[in-house]
Design a protein around this motif. Sequence first.
Motif, mmCIF file in Angstrom:
data_model
loop_
_atom_site.group_PDB
_atom_site.id
_atom_site.type_symbol
_atom_site.label_atom_id
_atom_site.label_comp_id
_atom_site.label_asym_id
_atom_site.label_seq_id
_atom_site.Cartn_x
_atom_site.Cartn_y
_atom_site.Cartn_z
ATOM 1 N N ASN A 543 0.802 -1.223 0.000
ATOM 2 C CA ASN A 543 0.000 0.000 0.000
ATOM 3 C C ASN A 543 0.834 1.271 0.000
ATOM 4 N N THR A 544 2.077 1.190 -0.435
ATOM 5 C CA THR A 544 2.926 2.373 -0.563
ATOM 6 C C THR A 544 3.634 2.332 -1.913
ATOM 7 N N GLY A 545 4.194 3.471 -2.344
ATOM 8 C CA GLY A 545 4.870 3.522 -3.640
ATOM 9 C C GLY A 545 3.890 3.776 -4.764
ATOM 10 N N ALA A 546 4.114 3.137 -5.893
ATOM 11 C CA ALA A 546 3.259 3.341 -7.064
ATOM 12 C C ALA A 546 2.003 2.460 -6.985
ATOM 13 N N ASN A 547 0.997 2.834 -7.756
ATOM 14 C CA ASN A 547 -0.249 2.058 -7.888
ATOM 15 C C ASN A 547 -0.877 1.736 -6.535
ATOM 16 N N VAL A 548 -1.058 2.766 -5.725
ATOM 17 C CA VAL A 548 -1.651 2.564 -4.396
ATOM 18 C C VAL A 548 -2.978 3.305 -4.317
ATOM 19 N N PRO A 549 -3.803 2.987 -3.325
ATOM 20 C CA PRO A 549 -5.078 3.696 -3.166
ATOM 21 C C PRO A 549 -4.851 5.189 -2.919
ATOM 22 N N ASP A 550 -5.887 5.980 -3.194
ATOM 23 C CA ASP A 550 -5.787 7.436 -3.029
ATOM 24 C C ASP A 550 -5.377 7.816 -1.611
ATOM 25 N N TRP A 551 -5.881 7.084 -0.621
ATOM 26 C CA TRP A 551 -5.591 7.464 0.761
ATOM 27 C C TRP A 551 -4.113 7.269 1.129
ATOM 28 N N ALA A 552 -3.387 6.487 0.312
ATOM 29 C CA ALA A 552 -1.966 6.231 0.607
ATOM 30 C C ALA A 552 -1.034 6.967 -0.338
#
Length: 685
Positions: A543-552
């Motif tokens: 859930n960090t870096g590229a291609n993560v949800p908006d909240w992250a």
Amino acid sequence: MKLLLLAALLGCLAAASAAPTRELRWCVTSETELRKCSDLAAAAPVFACVRRNSILDCMRAIHAREADAITLDGGDIYQAGLDDYGLHPIIAEEYQSASETCYYAVAVVKKGSGFGFQDLQGKKSCHTGVGKSAGWNIPIGTLLSKELIKWKGSDDISLEEAVSNFFLESCAPGATVSKLCNLCKGDCSKTHSEPYYNYDGAFKCLTENKGEVAFVKHLTVPESEKENYELLCKDNSRAPIDNYANCNLARVPAHAVVTRKDQDMADFIWTSLNSVENFNLFSSEAYAGAKNLMFKDSTKKLVQLPPNTDHFVYLGPTYITILNSLKKVNIPSTPSNALKWCVVGSNEATKCDSWSDAANNDPEIVCTKAHSFEECLKKIMREEADAVTVDGGEVYTAGKCGLVPVMVEQYDQEQCSSTGAPGSSYYAVAVVKKDSGVTWNTLKGRKSCHTGLGRNAGWNIPMGRLFEITQDCNFTKVFSSSCAPGADTNSPLCAQCAGNADSMFKCKASSEERYYGYAGAFRCLVEGAGDVAFIKHTIVEENTGANVPDWAKGSKSSDFQLICPEMEQPVPVTEFSSCNLARVSAHAVVTRPETRDRVVNLLKDQQEKFGLNGTDDSFKMFESDSAKNLLFKDSTKCLKEIPATTDYEGFLGKEYMKVMSSLRHCQEFTSDLEKMCTFHSCQTH
């Protein structure tokens, strides 16, 4: 004259105030039982007696509010729980040792009569009654499972006809086939007017040389007569009467008091029974040699069941499976080859519907919606669903309720092609923001984020570790407030939860609560609702870096650290193998024991089509669009079969079972379902 009238009036008022304001109407099925009930009513005026001709008539009377309670055996408890009657068990009989609310169904024969269990065809049999646990359901179910009784199902002949063709003659009170009544002494009814009815009657049928085998419970043979009788074991050997623990047909739930689904009535019945003085509820000696009137004479005391216990939960999947085998009639609401998958929340329902469309009825995937994973387990027990993927904490609860883990998620692609390779495991970790100053030793007063109450990495492991240190179940003494979806919404454990975009479903244990699950607990930390998140070790990277949800967005894995009891200072999230709370088994699919093979085969077929390298791109089992980890973890590479010989304890491992045993000192955090299932051990033995 006025004084006399006043005195009379006061006397009437005094009499009225002395009389009970509410009656408990007990249903009885014979004149002898009515005598005992009447004597009880004389000793305890809160009781009243209602006479009916049969147990079924009593069920109808209780349903119609013409009576309030009766004690039934397992087979009758099952029937009482059906929609026609809607009754449920509230109080169990306890036999012998403390908390022994089960008994053994046994086959008793005369010593030296020279045949085994597998030689029963052509013998004369004595049964407690058709539909009774020890006298009918268990022995007939066992004979069917061993294919000693040949029966194609009720479309061919009735079960009673099949049984009558197997035995030479019988006394099976309540039977409608005359041959099953040939050995009976009275009217062959399931009442005390048939001398060979119930345990003592079936044994009497044997002692009077009418039958050659009596199917009864293990406490039936009197102490003075034990040396003259033996037990038939399923392996065709024999054993002494007292060796019932090793030589029996099954271990089944005790008899229980049933009533309407009304908690106030249940509490009134419990209070009334406990208020009885100068009367022995568990003795029938005073009634012309009769036995087991109102309650079993072997009962030591009564034990109140957890609230909302229904007949499915009380009897357990193993016993329910036996009952279903006696029907051999498949009347499901969906085709027999359909896989009924249980989903929690609208996001899972949407993905499941896509799966169902892609499967295109080959086989049919039917999506069954529940409010929580606990409700999913109940639905599976009731055959309203077949399977669901759950984490280790829920595997533990499912195992306690008699369900079995059958396939486990594998997160390592190389292991998917390896024959016999086990499923994955993962590390439960505690994550904090870098430079927050939070360590394991400074958790007191902080805010915490949990995947869900009763979940592995998010609750069981961290709270078990904290309990080992504090020996205190009041975790609010550690954390000032939390988000632990599934907890009481009014407690501090739900204070940090947020619900969905419309602020609904706050603290609900489903994807509709934004802080639910692994990604949700991490989001709780990222958005500042908590100071520590209890999750699994892969979640930060996912859930960090590229291609993560908006909240992250904008978050890097290096922004977070791990804390653990063994280290004074936080460490990078990459050091999970040395700084973790425990290593635990991956999530697993659970189902009923009898549907194990069908679920395994269907899932193997489905992942060939829709798995990581599947042949059909119209659906992806291990990818989620609208939210994370729907139906399966998104990090899943494949599902691996769990050996049929591995039970839930073996799957979870000794260390995990030790943590769970420690945490179970905190009964307030044990789910209602688990309390119901562990009230007695019949389901899990």
